[in-house]
Design a protein around this motif. Structure first.
Motif, short mmCIF file in Angstrom:
data_model
loop_
_atom_site.label_atom_id
_atom_site.label_comp_id
_atom_site.label_asym_id
_atom_site.label_seq_id
_atom_site.Cartn_x
_atom_site.Cartn_y
_atom_site.Cartn_z
N ASN A 153 9.57 -8.53 -9.42
CA ASN A 153 8.50 -9.50 -9.66
C ASN A 153 7.33 -9.29 -8.72
O ASN A 153 6.17 -9.49 -9.11
N LYS A 154 7.61 -8.89 -7.49
CA LYS A 154 6.54 -8.64 -6.54
C LYS A 154 5.66 -7.48 -7.00
O LYS A 154 4.43 -7.50 -6.86
N LYS A 155 6.29 -6.45 -7.57
CA LYS A 155 5.55 -5.26 -8.00
C LYS A 155 4.91 -5.43 -9.37
O LYS A 155 3.80 -4.94 -9.61
N PHE A 156 5.62 -6.09 -10.31
CA PHE A 156 5.18 -6.06 -11.70
C PHE A 156 5.01 -7.45 -12.33
O PHE A 156 4.71 -7.54 -13.52
N VAL A 172 9.21 -5.55 -18.38
CA VAL A 172 10.57 -5.01 -18.41
C VAL A 172 10.53 -3.49 -18.30
O VAL A 172 11.33 -2.86 -17.58
N HIS A 173 9.60 -2.88 -19.01
CA HIS A 173 9.52 -1.42 -19.03
C HIS A 173 9.16 -0.86 -17.66
O HIS A 173 9.80 0.10 -17.18
N GLN A 174 8.15 -1.43 -17.02
CA GLN A 174 7.81 -0.95 -15.68
C GLN A 174 8.94 -1.18 -14.69
O GLN A 174 9.18 -0.37 -13.78
N SER A 175 9.68 -2.27 -14.89
CA SER A 175 10.86 -2.54 -14.06
C SER A 175 11.92 -1.47 -14.25
O SER A 175 12.57 -1.03 -13.29
N LEU A 176 12.09 -1.04 -15.51
CA LEU A 176 13.06 0.02 -15.79
C LEU A 176 12.64 1.34 -15.15
O LEU A 176 13.46 2.02 -14.52
N LEU A 177 11.37 1.71 -15.31
CA LEU A 177 10.90 2.97 -14.73
C LEU A 177 11.06 2.95 -13.20
O LEU A 177 11.47 3.96 -12.60
N TYR A 178 10.77 1.81 -12.60
CA TYR A 178 10.95 1.67 -11.15
C TYR A 178 12.42 1.80 -10.77
O TYR A 178 12.77 2.44 -9.77
N THR A 179 13.29 1.19 -11.57
CA THR A 179 14.73 1.25 -11.30
C THR A 179 15.23 2.68 -11.41
O THR A 179 16.05 3.13 -10.59
N ILE A 180 14.80 3.39 -12.43
CA ILE A 180 15.19 4.81 -12.57
C ILE A 180 14.78 5.59 -11.34
O ILE A 180 15.57 6.38 -10.79
N LYS A 181 13.57 5.36 -10.88
CA LYS A 181 13.03 6.13 -9.76
C LYS A 181 13.71 5.78 -8.44
O LYS A 181 13.96 6.67 -7.60
N ASN A 182 14.05 4.51 -8.24
CA ASN A 182 14.44 4.05 -6.90
C ASN A 182 15.91 3.68 -6.75
O ASN A 182 16.36 3.46 -5.62
N LYS A 183 16.64 3.57 -7.84
CA LYS A 183 18.06 3.23 -7.75
C LYS A 183 18.88 4.36 -8.36
O LYS A 183 18.41 5.09 -9.22
N LEU A 189 21.44 -1.08 -18.64
CA LEU A 189 21.24 -1.76 -19.92
C LEU A 189 19.85 -2.39 -19.92
O LEU A 189 19.48 -3.08 -18.96
N VAL A 190 19.09 -2.18 -21.00
CA VAL A 190 17.76 -2.78 -21.07
C VAL A 190 17.52 -3.30 -22.48
O VAL A 190 17.88 -2.66 -23.46
N HIS A 191 16.90 -4.46 -22.56
CA HIS A 191 16.68 -5.15 -23.83
C HIS A 191 15.19 -5.40 -24.01
O HIS A 191 14.58 -6.15 -23.25
N TYR A 192 14.61 -4.75 -25.01
CA TYR A 192 13.20 -4.94 -25.36
C TYR A 192 13.10 -5.84 -26.59
O TYR A 192 13.78 -5.60 -27.59
N THR A 193 12.22 -6.84 -26.55
CA THR A 193 12.12 -7.80 -27.65
C THR A 193 10.75 -7.80 -28.35
O THR A 193 10.47 -8.64 -29.19
N ASP A 194 9.92 -6.85 -28.01
CA ASP A 194 8.56 -6.76 -28.55
C ASP A 194 8.56 -6.77 -30.09
O ASP A 194 7.85 -7.55 -30.73
N LEU A 195 9.36 -5.91 -30.69
CA LEU A 195 9.37 -5.79 -32.15
C LEU A 195 9.87 -7.06 -32.81
O LEU A 195 9.30 -7.54 -33.80
N ARG A 219 7.18 3.97 -24.83
CA ARG A 219 8.16 3.63 -23.80
C ARG A 219 9.29 4.65 -23.74
O ARG A 219 9.72 5.05 -22.65
N ILE A 220 9.76 5.08 -24.91
CA ILE A 220 10.82 6.09 -24.93
C ILE A 220 10.35 7.37 -24.24
O ILE A 220 11.08 7.97 -23.43
N GLY A 221 9.12 7.78 -24.53
CA GLY A 221 8.58 8.97 -23.89
C GLY A 221 8.51 8.84 -22.39
O GLY A 221 8.82 9.78 -21.64
N GLU A 222 8.12 7.66 -21.90
CA GLU A 222 8.01 7.44 -20.46
C GLU A 222 9.38 7.37 -19.79
O GLU A 222 9.53 7.78 -18.63
#
Length: 442
Positions: A153-156, A172-183, A189-195, A219-222
């Motif tokens: 939340n502090k970052k995004f 959520v997406h930026q949180s996932l990318l950050y998690t991939i990079k730093n954890k 598990l990630v849940h996107y509800t945009d559609l 998002r998939i590409g990123e």
């Protein structure tokens, strides 16, 4: 058993439909993913085809009647906004993420349904403030992993605007990318509800829904790029799945008005329900009937009442007995279920019109009206969802003609070197890479 997958990512695109497959196959990142993947374009969801029952079926391999999440929301008759099945304790039995944690794996979850107060080590659960004295930040922190959520939340947090889309998924997406990079997590598990949100608001085939699919493609590409930059792409398994499809709607059925007018629901002078002999609980495309003590006389009276009603309005596709509802995997406690005809869905109102017409004016009044909905029988025509898998432990180019949502949990568990027991689904062995499966030993 040893794990087949080293880093497993389960990406849920809420409301992704079989009918989307042809279009997403033309988008650059989905196209690249599918070129290396195995997939099924015809996945039968669970009954009711709602987000929470479906996501719990994914992680347990069980139908709602067996895992206990039989609806999105609880039966709370006088609450304008009922609580949802937010908490892990609501689930009966094991999930594959619990088994992974027990085996010493690190697990992360971003807005995955029904994970509040779970043992997931990096958890931002899907839950919202539902009392006037609550605020969203505190509710989230208290039900997930506080430091992890504070960090995200502090970052995004600036990306969010309540639950409005695409803002929420951007967060959520930026949180996932950050998690991939730093954890360094074994399972994410990630849940996107945009559609899903976009289709509810604008319709299934709206231009806005196409834009949401394009955003998912980006998002998939990123995600793929983030895995490559971290140097773990070759060791990763990516599963992209939907939970249900959706159907356009233009009418609402309010059967509790009928029960109230016939004396089965009692209200006080302020219009609040004080007691009921029977009550309907909406699952959008279908509706449960709960009769106190399953009184057979009252049940018969209500069946006759519904049949008379339907002869006039012709809006109900099927009346399922409790036994048939159980056969379809729905709530063991219901007395019967009704399935809406195409273009109709159910709500729980006790005042107003029995049948409401939906128009743009309704939508602008923010009364919860939708132009597209789900919750119907998973066996309605052109109503299946999608499962796609690629990477470590997955064969390339296997096309599965048909499968069930409950098959996903046992298959994902095996990729993790785990076994989900007493499931309704089965392991899709033919998707798993033979070279990897030979490495598994007790």
């Amino acid at each position: 058993m040893r794990a087949i997958s080293k880093y497993l990512y389960v990406i849920s695109l809420d409301a992704l439909s079989t009918l989307d497959f042809q279009y997403i196959s033309t988008l650059p990142n989905f196209k690249n993913f599918l070129a290396e993947a195995s997939y099924c374009k015809n996945v039968y969801s669970v009954y009711p085809t709602l987000t929470y029952p479906a996501h719990v079926s994914i992680v347990t391999g069980k139908y709602p009647k067996n895992h206990g999440i039989v609806n999105n929301t609880l039966l709370q008759p006088n609450r304008k906004s009922p609580d949802w099945y937010w908490y892990r304790d609501n689930i009966k039995g094991d999930t594959f993420y619990d088994l992974a944690i027990e085996k010493g794996m690190k697990v992360g979850a971003l807005l995955w349904p029904v994970t509040a107060k779970s043992k997931i080590q990096y958890n931002m659960p899907e839950i919202f403030a539902n009392r006037f004295w609550e605020n969203q930040t505190m509710v989230s922190l208290l039900n997930g992993t506080p430091l992890f959520q504070y960090e995200l939340n502090k970052k995004f947090g600036y990306l969010r605007d309540g639950i409005r889309q695409p803002n929420l998924d951007n967060f959520v997406h930026q949180s996932l990318l950050y998690t991939i990079k730093n954890k360094c997590l074994d399972l994410t598990l990630v849940h996107y509800t945009d559609l899903d949100s976009t289709r509810h608001a604008y319709g299934f085939n709206s231009k806005e829904a196409k834009f949401a699919l394009k955003r998912h493609d980006e998002r998939i590409g990123e995600i793929v790029q983030a895995l490559k930059e971290k140097g773990i792409y070759e060791e990763s398994t990516i599963i992209i799945l939907g939970d249900h499809s959706s159907l356009d709607v233009n009418k609402i059925i309010n059967l509790n008005i009928l029960l109230k007018d016939r004396g089965y629901i009692e209200v006080n002078s302020k219009g609040k329900i004080t007691d009921y002999k029977a009550i309907f609980k909406s699952c959008d495309g279908c509706v449960y009937l709960y009769v106190k003590k399953n009184d057979s006389k009252i049940l018969k009276e209500i069946i006759d009442l519904i049949e008379d009603f339907n002869r006039v309005y012709e809006c109900i596709d099927a009346i399922y007995s409790r036994e048939k509802a159980l056969e379809l995997g729905a709530d063991r406690k219901c007395s019967l279920m009704l399935e809406a005809k195409l273009s109709y869905y159910f709500q729980d109102k006790i005042y107003g019109e029995l049948i409401e017409e939906i128009n743009r004016g309704n939508l602008q009044r923010k009364n919860g009206y939708k132009l597209c909905n789900h919750g119907y029988s998973p066996f309605k025509p052109d109503y299946t969802t999608v499962f796609m898998a690629s990477g470590k432990g997955i064969k390339k180019g296997v096309i599965v003609e048909e499968m069930n949502l409950v098959d996903e949990g046992p298959t994902i568990a095996k990729l993790l070197g785990l076994e989900l027991k007493n499931t309704d689904g089965k392991v899709l062995e033919y998707l798993l890479d033979e070279n990897c499966t030979k490495q598994i030993s007790n």
